[in-house]
Structures are given as C-alpha cells and as structure tokens.
Enzyme design. Sequence first.
Site, PDB file in Angstrom:
ATOM      1  N   TYR A   1      36.051  23.460 121.273  1.00  0.00           N
ATOM      2  CA  TYR A   1      36.134  22.435 122.323  1.00  0.00           C
ATOM      3  C   TYR A   1      36.306  23.042 123.709  1.00  0.00           C
ATOM      4  CZ  TYR A   1      37.339  20.117 117.986  1.00  0.00           C
ATOM      5  OH  TYR A   1      37.344  19.700 116.690  1.00  0.00           O
TER       6      TYR A   1
ATOM      7  N   TYR B   1      41.549  11.640 112.656  1.00  0.00           N
ATOM      8  CA  TYR B   1      40.722  12.837 112.815  1.00  0.00           C
ATOM      9  C   TYR B   1      40.410  13.387 111.428  1.00  0.00           C
ATOM     10  CZ  TYR B   1      38.944  17.408 113.768  1.00  0.00           C
ATOM     11  OH  TYR B   1      38.124  18.508 113.782  1.00  0.00           O
TER      12      TYR B   1
ATOM     13  N   ASP C   1      43.137  11.872 103.452  1.00  0.00           N
ATOM     14  CA  ASP C   1      42.810  13.173 104.033  1.00  0.00           C
ATOM     15  C   ASP C   1      44.132  13.887 104.325  1.00  0.00           C
ATOM     16  OD1 ASP C   1      42.164  15.338 105.564  1.00  0.00           O
ATOM     17  OD2 ASP C   1      40.906  14.255 106.998  1.00  0.00           O
TER      18      ASP C   1
ATOM     19  N   LYS D   1      43.408  23.533 105.273  1.00  0.00           N
ATOM     20  CA  LYS D   1      44.348  24.194 106.193  1.00  0.00           C
ATOM     21  C   LYS D   1      45.381  25.112 105.515  1.00  0.00           C
ATOM     22  CE  LYS D   1      43.451  21.833 110.406  1.00  0.00           C
ATOM     23  NZ  LYS D   1      43.060  20.457 110.661  1.00  0.00           N
TER      24      LYS D   1
HETATM   25  C1  LIG Z   1      41.656  19.977 110.611  1.00  0.00           C
HETATM   26  C2  LIG Z   1      41.386  18.747 109.874  1.00  0.00           C
HETATM   27  C3  LIG Z   1      40.146  18.526 109.258  1.00  0.00           C
HETATM   28  C4  LIG Z   1      38.987  19.480 109.398  1.00  0.00           C
HETATM   29  O1  LIG Z   1      39.251  20.717 108.806  1.00  0.00           O
HETATM   30  P1  LIG Z   1      38.358  21.992 109.213  1.00  0.00           P
HETATM   31  O2  LIG Z   1      38.832  23.043 108.292  1.00  0.00           O
HETATM   32  O3  LIG Z   1      38.662  22.260 110.647  1.00  0.00           O
HETATM   33  O4  LIG Z   1      36.949  21.621 109.005  1.00  0.00           O
HETATM   34  C5  LIG Z   1      39.985  17.382 108.529  1.00  0.00           C
HETATM   35  N1  LIG Z   1      40.981  16.482 108.425  1.00  0.00           N
HETATM   36  C6  LIG Z   1      42.183  16.660 109.000  1.00  0.00           C
HETATM   37  C7  LIG Z   1      43.243  15.647 108.812  1.00  0.00           C
HETATM   38  C8  LIG Z   1      42.428  17.795 109.758  1.00  0.00           C
HETATM   39  O5  LIG Z   1      43.609  17.966 110.355  1.00  0.00           O
END
Ligand SMILES: *Cc1c(COP(=O)(O)O)cnc(C)c1O
Length: 666
Positions: free
Chosen positions: A256, A384, A485, A514
């Site tokens: 970004y 997100y 997520d 992550k």
């Molecule tokens: C960071 C994140 C993603 C994307 O993960 P990347 O490894 O950067 O592709 C998806 N969902 C959530 C909630 C996130 O914090």
Amino acid sequence: MKPGAFFICGTDTEVGKSLVTAGLLKSLSRAGAVAGVVKAVQTGPELHDQNIYARACPGAAAQTLLHFQCPASPHLAAAAENAVIDLGRLAEEIERAVAGQGLTLIEGSGGLCSPLTDEATFLDLMIRLGYPVVLVIKNSLGAINQALLSVSALKNSGLAVRGLIFTRVSPAQAGEGLIQADNVKTIAHRTGLSVLADLPFLPALAGGRGSPPAWAELADHLAAAALELSNDRAAESAGHSREITAFDREHLWHPYAPVVNPPQVWPVARGAGNYLILPDGRRLLDGMASWWCAIHGHGRPELAAALREQAAVLPHAMFGGLTHEPAVRLGQALLKMVPPGLDKIFYCDSGSVAVEVALKMALQYWQGRGRPNKVKFIAPLGGYHGDTLGAMSVCDPVGGMHALFKNHLPQQIFVPRPAAPFGEAFNPDSTLELERAAARHHGQCAGLILEPIVQGAGGMWMYHPDYLRAAARICREHDLLLIFDEVATGFGRTGRLFAADWAGLTPDIMCLGKALTGGTLTLAATLATRTVAEGLSRGGGVLRHGPTFMANPLACRVALASLELLSGSPWSERVAALEQELRLGLAGCAASPAVAGVRVLGAIGVVEMKQPVNQGRLQKFLVEDCGVWLRPFGRLIYTMPPFTVTRPEARRLTGAISRAVEEGWA
Ligand SMILES: *Cc1c(COP(=O)(O)O)cnc(C)c1O
C-alpha cells in the site's frame, strides 16, 4: 551511533577466552575507546575473570552478573546453590549493562553449548540478544573440528560472526608448528571468516597473572583486532544499509505504498526475541509481531531448527497424489485445537488464498446441494479479508477501495459493522440488519463471512460474542454457511485460542493464517466441517483449487513447531498479563481531545484518533525517539506484540503510543 557489543566466545572451555577479552579491553582503552566488559556467569570460588580484566586494565568498567561458588558448568553450579538461572532476567541485565557503556565485550562461559539451565545453553542466551560474535579458538590438534562446528552452530542460529582469534595456551610441541599454521589457514578458508588475531604463546601471562609489560604485549598483539571491532560496525553497516535502501527505493514495491517517490523504509538486519535489529545495531521492540505473525518473538531456535531439519529432508513435494508427515502431523495438531466439528483441512499459501478457498467451498457446496443460484456473500462493513479479487469483494467497500475495481468485483451484500462493543451489554438490535438481509437475499446467498470478535485491518473493532451467536442462528435459519476468517485472530491473540471460542461456536468454514507458522513462512489453511465437505462432493464434485505449493512440507513442519511452542507455553496467562498492561498503559490516551476511543482485547491495544495520523512523521518519531516498531494507519495507532513481551516491554509500547498522542506526533 551506539558502539554496541560483541560476544567473546570460545570453541571450548580453557581456550584463553578471558585473556583475549582482557587484552581487547586493554587495547580498546589504550586507543581511547570507551569500553567495558560483562562476564555473564562466573563459576568457582573467586571472580576469576573479573580479576584478570582488572589486572590487565586497571580501572576499566567490568562486572560479573551471576556468580556461583562451585567450579562447574553454570547449570550445575547454580543447582549446587539451589538456584536456577533466569535466562530472560540475565538477558535484560546484559542489555542494561550494554546500554550503560560504550563498546561492551560480553564474555561467555565455556563453549557455546555450555548449559545455563536444564533447557538452555549459552547459545540460547546469545540468540536472545543477537549481538555479533568473536570466536576464540585454541590453536592445537582438534581445532578445525571444534571451530567448524562452532561456526556452523552460530550461523545456524542467525548470529553474525565478526571474526576469529587464535590462541596458544601452552608452548608448542615438536611438530605442532605445522598443525597450527594449517589450522589458521584451513579454518579461515572453510568458514570465510577473517582472522582478527593469531596470538603466540605468552608464558608471562600464564594463569591470568602478569606484569604490566606482559599485558601491554598482549594488547599490542590485539591492537589491530580491537581497531577493527571498534570501526567496522559503523562503516560496514552504514555502507551496507545505503546500498540496500537505494535499490529498494528504485525497484521494490511495499504494501500500500507509492512506488514512485516512496516513503522511508528502515532496513532490518535480524530479529532476536522481541526485537527487530537494524544494521547499525539499533533494536526496535516489535509492537506489531510483524503483522500478527511473530507470536513467539523473532529468531526462535526451535523454529529455525525445525526449518533446518525439514529443509535437509524434504523442502517441497507436490501435493497432487503425494502426502507427507509434516502435513499430517500439522493437521492432527490443528484438529486438537480448533472448535470441534471442523474436520477437513485445505492448506494454502496465504490468508487471502484461504479466503478464496473458503468462498469457493461455499459456492461449490450449494452447487452440490443443487442450489447453484446461491452465489453471493453477506459481509459486515469494516471487514478485511485479503487483497485477491474474491477476498477483496467481501472487504469493506470503502476501506477495500471497491471503486477502483468496480467492474471486476463480484457484488456482495453488506450489513452494518457489528454495533455491539465487546465488554458492554449486548444490544440485540445490532443484528436486525443482518437478519433482514438474510431474510431478503438468502435465495441468492451462499454464506456470511466475517472476522469473529475483532475486525482487524478494517478498523480494529472489537464486538460482542452474542453478535456471533445471533449470526449463527440467522445462518441456520436461512440456509447460509457461516465462514469465520480467523487469519488475524487465531492462535491466542484475543485471549482465547480462537475468537470463535468466545461464543463457543463452530463455523461451517474457518480460515487460518498469519500466526500459523509463528511468523516464519507463509502458510494458511481453510477448514471445513464434514457436512460442507460432503455437500460439495455430492455427485463426485471436487474442490476446484490446488496451489503449486499446497501443504509445503517446510511450512507445515515449522507450523507444527510453532503450535508446539504455543501449546507448551503459558500463552493464556501471558496474553492476560499483556491485556492488563495495555489497558493500564493506554487508558490515559482516552483523555486527549484528539482521541476518539481506546480499545483493548487480549494482546491487542488500539488508540483511535479523530483525524487520520501522519504515518511518516509518527513512525519516524516511534522509531527514532522511542525505539519501538509500530505501524499506525488511517486513524489508528495500535499494537499487537509477540506474546513473549515482558511487562516492562509492554509499558515501553504503551508509553510510546501515549507520548505520540500527548506530544502531538500523530
Ligand atoms: C491479513 C488478513 C488476511 C489476508 O492474509 P494474507 O496472508 O495477507 O493474504 C485475510 N483475513 C484477515 C482477517 C487478515 O487479517
């Protein structure tokens, strides 16, 4: 620039380490450098090494941090006094000593694997601190073996070896001259390291005693080495950093960030414990856990060892038609941790891809069930889910900049951000819009996707578990799959292993990423219930996804090691302690007229400003003035540190944020 510190380590005990340390100290002092010595652990009845430093260089700053009477290895000598060495405390004391003087020489005890406790060796302490190393080698038969093994252990541990110093601790035997000359040549050649000094045998210093002229002679022999140590760091690191940042500016994209006229980036040379270390030796406390990932801190030897072992065995094999132990063992570990009922695991490369896979699972599920019109998703505003097209389509439409990609994104259905803050009484009206949307659109909707409890990058918003319970009911009643997520919230961040656990829920599909590998490699996973898996498989359907690096063995193996570290650690107590520190430390910010709100949950602390922050100015202040690494964005200054940060470190983070707010840097 601060001169910093070096470890002076031996390939073994009795290699002449203390003499070398004392001689370097004298040389440095003679050259006018402000230098001091720290002996981390001394065993035996006297302060043996500290006395040597005093004889060599009277008046120089020298301290012994731990002293045990029994002349044995540190763990044994400590045990004889019913003591256990606290590695974390010892590391802190060394850091304090280094901060208080110029160039510090830190002398080890014995060889690298000399045990400090039942679990940890001197090398583990060195890894925590991350200072560069000078290796002292006794130049005799066997030196090559010991030196090569030591250098390999140091390099494998991510430590920089600045150079070698050869010693002779007894007169040469007949024929030994040939061996000694070859030792120096072979070890230098095989390691590619520079020989800082090749000392002769100095009989006048036997036993660490000697006249001032004898010490002066030793210092003469080490003068070039001392000069190199005091000079090289500044010159080498500055030149190196300039080259790194110059290429970066010209050619590398950052997240970004504009690629033309890019803002400042800081080169980072290594990670040790909770710190990111810059090439000039500055240590930044990592308040971001490198974007939620490094929950155990940096440079964990357990993770490096897992990687190394797996790299030697099988770094990668295609997953089409093959399987392997790392994938299976990781799956077993995951199924023990995740909410009950999640049963099928799809490994993929990143969080965004895990979300794509989740969406595809849901779409194919309804195809399998004979309802191919269920193709849209409901998502709350403020979410997100990643940067690929499908994931982006369910992100907050403003934050995710949907306008830019309008004609390429599937149109989804958005409901308001969960307006039921965590920790307050639940407002049942907060799910009305969701209920309405589900009732109206369920015929064309495959599922509801959301980040449970904490909306992360979309605004660091924390909401009530009852919202999730209501959402689960609404999904059940309207034939919608519930997708959690947990890419950011998974693995303890919110104070529960998974955010879903706050509501005691099992979603139909869950995304992980992550922190899965503890910040070592990119790996993600999408888990589904048996119902979802069987639904999409009806009539012989298969999930239409299969990344090249699916279930990469290296990533799976290090993820397993990370989960073992997590399970074996008191993470829950640590996160609770962090929550308490973050609450206390950030509470004061709420009084500032510039602040819109302060929120804390688990190991996440957030200060929301009323106006967008000046990221460049603020980050410079945090790095240069506070020595902490934070990455504010939008109206948010926030921290989600490694679980391993201590209370004083947590206070440094909240202190930096408070100063930024009070002094108007934001
Ligand atoms: C960071 C994140 C993603 C994307 O993960 P990347 O490894 O950067 O592709 C998806 N969902 C959530 C909630 C996130 O914090």
